[in-house]
Design a protein around this motif. Sequence first.
Motif, PDB file in Angstrom:
ATOM      1  N   PRO A 197      10.881   1.420  11.364  1.00 28.97           N
ATOM      2  CA  PRO A 197      10.066   0.607  10.362  1.00 28.97           C
ATOM      3  C   PRO A 197       9.975   0.188   8.860  1.00 28.97           C
ATOM      4  O   PRO A 197      10.114   1.713   8.404  1.00 28.97           O
ATOM      5  N   CYS A 198       9.337  -0.698   8.377  1.00 32.75           N
ATOM      6  CA  CYS A 198       9.833  -1.056   7.365  1.00 32.75           C
ATOM      7  C   CYS A 198       8.319   0.355   6.467  1.00 32.75           C
ATOM      8  O   CYS A 198       7.341  -0.145   6.821  1.00 32.75           O
ATOM      9  N   PRO A 199       8.835   1.084   5.463  1.00 35.37           N
ATOM     10  CA  PRO A 199       7.988   2.156   5.103  1.00 35.37           C
ATOM     11  C   PRO A 199       6.613   1.100   3.938  1.00 35.37           C
ATOM     12  O   PRO A 199       5.531   1.666   4.180  1.00 35.37           O
ATOM     13  N   ASP A 200       6.764  -0.140   3.530  1.00 35.17           N
ATOM     14  CA  ASP A 200       5.281  -0.466   3.376  1.00 35.17           C
ATOM     15  C   ASP A 200       4.533  -1.265   3.577  1.00 35.17           C
ATOM     16  O   ASP A 200       3.242  -1.143   3.587  1.00 35.17           O
ATOM     17  N   CYS A 201       4.902  -1.867   4.323  1.00 35.55           N
ATOM     18  CA  CYS A 201       3.562  -2.432   5.936  1.00 35.55           C
ATOM     19  C   CYS A 201       4.112  -1.678   7.114  1.00 35.55           C
ATOM     20  O   CYS A 201       2.947  -1.805   7.839  1.00 35.55           O
ATOM     21  N   ARG A 202       4.434  -0.439   6.932  1.00 33.46           N
ATOM     22  CA  ARG A 202       4.595   0.324   8.667  1.00 33.46           C
ATOM     23  C   ARG A 202       5.047  -0.939   9.908  1.00 33.46           C
ATOM     24  O   ARG A 202       3.803  -0.302  11.008  1.00 33.46           O
ATOM     25  N   GLY A 203       5.557  -1.111   9.575  1.00 31.43           N
ATOM     26  CA  GLY A 203       5.992  -2.107  10.925  1.00 31.43           C
ATOM     27  C   GLY A 203       4.934  -3.333  11.248  1.00 31.43           C
ATOM     28  O   GLY A 203       6.007  -3.874  12.042  1.00 31.43           O
ATOM     29  N   GLN A 204       4.476  -3.299  10.765  1.00 29.62           N
ATOM     30  CA  GLN A 204       3.495  -4.387  11.016  1.00 29.62           C
ATOM     31  C   GLN A 204       3.831  -6.191  10.432  1.00 29.62           C
ATOM     32  O   GLN A 204       3.361  -7.409  11.015  1.00 29.62           O
ATOM     33  N   GLY A 205       5.041  -6.107   9.566  1.00 30.08           N
ATOM     34  CA  GLY A 205       5.489  -7.279   8.981  1.00 30.08           C
ATOM     35  C   GLY A 205       4.147  -8.320   7.511  1.00 30.08           C
ATOM     36  O   GLY A 205       4.719  -9.333   7.385  1.00 30.08           O
ATOM     37  N   ARG A 206       2.831  -7.197   7.637  1.00 28.27           N
ATOM     38  CA  ARG A 206       2.594  -7.826   6.921  1.00 28.27           C
ATOM     39  C   ARG A 206       1.655  -6.844   6.230  1.00 28.27           C
ATOM     40  O   ARG A 206       1.377  -5.288   6.292  1.00 28.27           O
ATOM     41  N   ARG A 207       1.067  -6.875   5.119  1.00 27.43           N
ATOM     42  CA  ARG A 207       0.446  -6.009   4.169  1.00 27.43           C
ATOM     43  C   ARG A 207      -0.420  -7.264   3.124  1.00 27.43           C
ATOM     44  O   ARG A 207      -0.429  -7.569   3.512  1.00 27.43           O
ATOM     45  N   GLN A 208      -1.196  -5.615   3.036  1.00 30.94           N
ATOM     46  CA  GLN A 208      -2.444  -6.911   1.757  1.00 30.94           C
ATOM     47  C   GLN A 208      -2.109  -6.960   0.047  1.00 30.94           C
ATOM     48  O   GLN A 208      -1.266  -6.176  -0.143  1.00 30.94           O
ATOM     49  N   ILE A 209      -2.644  -8.840   0.483  1.00 26.16           N
ATOM     50  CA  ILE A 209      -1.700  -8.888  -1.064  1.00 26.16           C
ATOM     51  C   ILE A 209      -2.943  -9.943  -1.594  1.00 26.16           C
ATOM     52  O   ILE A 209      -3.788 -10.366  -1.082  1.00 26.16           O
ATOM     53  N   SER A 210      -2.655  -9.848  -3.229  1.00 24.20           N
ATOM     54  CA  SER A 210      -3.922 -10.490  -4.031  1.00 24.20           C
ATOM     55  C   SER A 210      -2.710 -11.662  -4.258  1.00 24.20           C
ATOM     56  O   SER A 210      -1.881 -11.642  -5.121  1.00 24.20           O
ATOM     57  N   GLU A 211      -3.023 -13.563  -4.130  1.00 22.30           N
ATOM     58  CA  GLU A 211      -2.286 -14.311  -4.859  1.00 22.30           C
ATOM     59  C   GLU A 211      -3.464 -15.144  -5.400  1.00 22.30           C
ATOM     60  O   GLU A 211      -4.441 -15.454  -4.777  1.00 22.30           O
ATOM     61  N   LYS A 212      -2.866 -15.587  -6.524  1.00 22.67           N
ATOM     62  CA  LYS A 212      -3.978 -16.662  -6.852  1.00 22.67           C
ATOM     63  C   LYS A 212      -3.232 -18.102  -6.814  1.00 22.67           C
ATOM     64  O   LYS A 212      -2.429 -18.692  -6.365  1.00 22.67           O
ATOM     65  N   ILE A 213      -4.137 -18.846  -6.186  1.00 22.70           N
ATOM     66  CA  ILE A 213      -4.232 -20.301  -5.325  1.00 22.70           C
ATOM     67  C   ILE A 213      -4.236 -21.462  -6.398  1.00 22.70           C
ATOM     68  O   ILE A 213      -6.008 -21.372  -6.568  1.00 22.70           O
TER      69      ILE A 213
END
Length: 369
Positions: A197-213
Amino acid sequence: MSGKDYYGVLGVSRDASVGDVKKAYRLLARKYHPDVNVHDPEAEEKFKEATEAYEILSDPEKRRMYDTFGTVKPGAGAGGFTDFGGFGAFDDIFDIFFGETRQARTGPRRGADMATEIGIDFEEAAFGVEKKIEVSRLGACDSCEGTGAAPGTSATTCDTCGGAGRVRSVQQTVFGSFSRTGTCPTCGGSGQTIENPCPDCRGQGRRQISEKIELEIPAGIPDGATIRVPGKGESGHLGGRGGDLYVTVRVAPHKIFHRDGDDIWAMLPITITQAALGAEVLVPTLHGEERLKIPAGTQTGTRFKLKGKGVKHMRHRGNGDQIVEVEVDIPKRLNKEQRQLLKLLADSFGEDHKTKQPTTAKLKKLLQG
């Protein structure tokens, strides 16, 4: 067991075949099973009775004994059905009667929608504006690009289900053999397994991000309106489409103007001399100052319309209007010269401003003629 008409319970004739008995019982089991009729105790009793009748009439020896003596020896009853025929929860009934369970959702899934608010000025709502908003959401993991696998590795097809996300099994029941399909216990229905599994997202494929839209707010938008930003909600799962972002617009009030639909209302204070003699005054609007002619004798509450000086229509061309309501400003303090001039004006109108009568007495005198 005696005194019961098992043929009547199942609704079959005395010469019914085993197949007819089984078919009749299936219908009653579906109708009266306790898991389907949780709040109906009578249904539970009917289910037990139908199960008892089925066990007797589906067994040749028990049926012969029942037909001959109207009863069955003790111990030969429906002992195998003490737990409502061995059925479990509702999904188990679904398996037995229809051959497979409701399938788990597999493969790509759409991301969840999100909602937020933004505050803008009165003028920004009237003329439109571009804003940047910052949102925190579940986004695709940059490290694994949404795969859930550690960089340099990839997910593999599940060996248990072969990538289908579901497994099939055969269940033996009182009705015979039935196949059932359920979620794969190895991959949880995804059809893939991730060994690293990806260590950054723990295998979920998604993680919390902050984005300016970037948000484009159209001219004429009213307070409380909602703007939909496609694909800017939470990212989808396993490559699914992202959800949408819904932004509710809150418009701040204005110190001069009041909005009614696409029209703008404003109060215009004028002096008593402007009201009496008439005047040409400058009126503030959202589009700049406009000249307005005040006729002589204008009263408080008189309204004037400035065509096209309101808010832009969102659904068709043109603007609303600006409504100007006049308010005659009575001075609260006068100097000696101003008081003398007003007294002279009152004398010219024939007003008795020297009388000290109470106001109520003056009014009574006027009413009496």
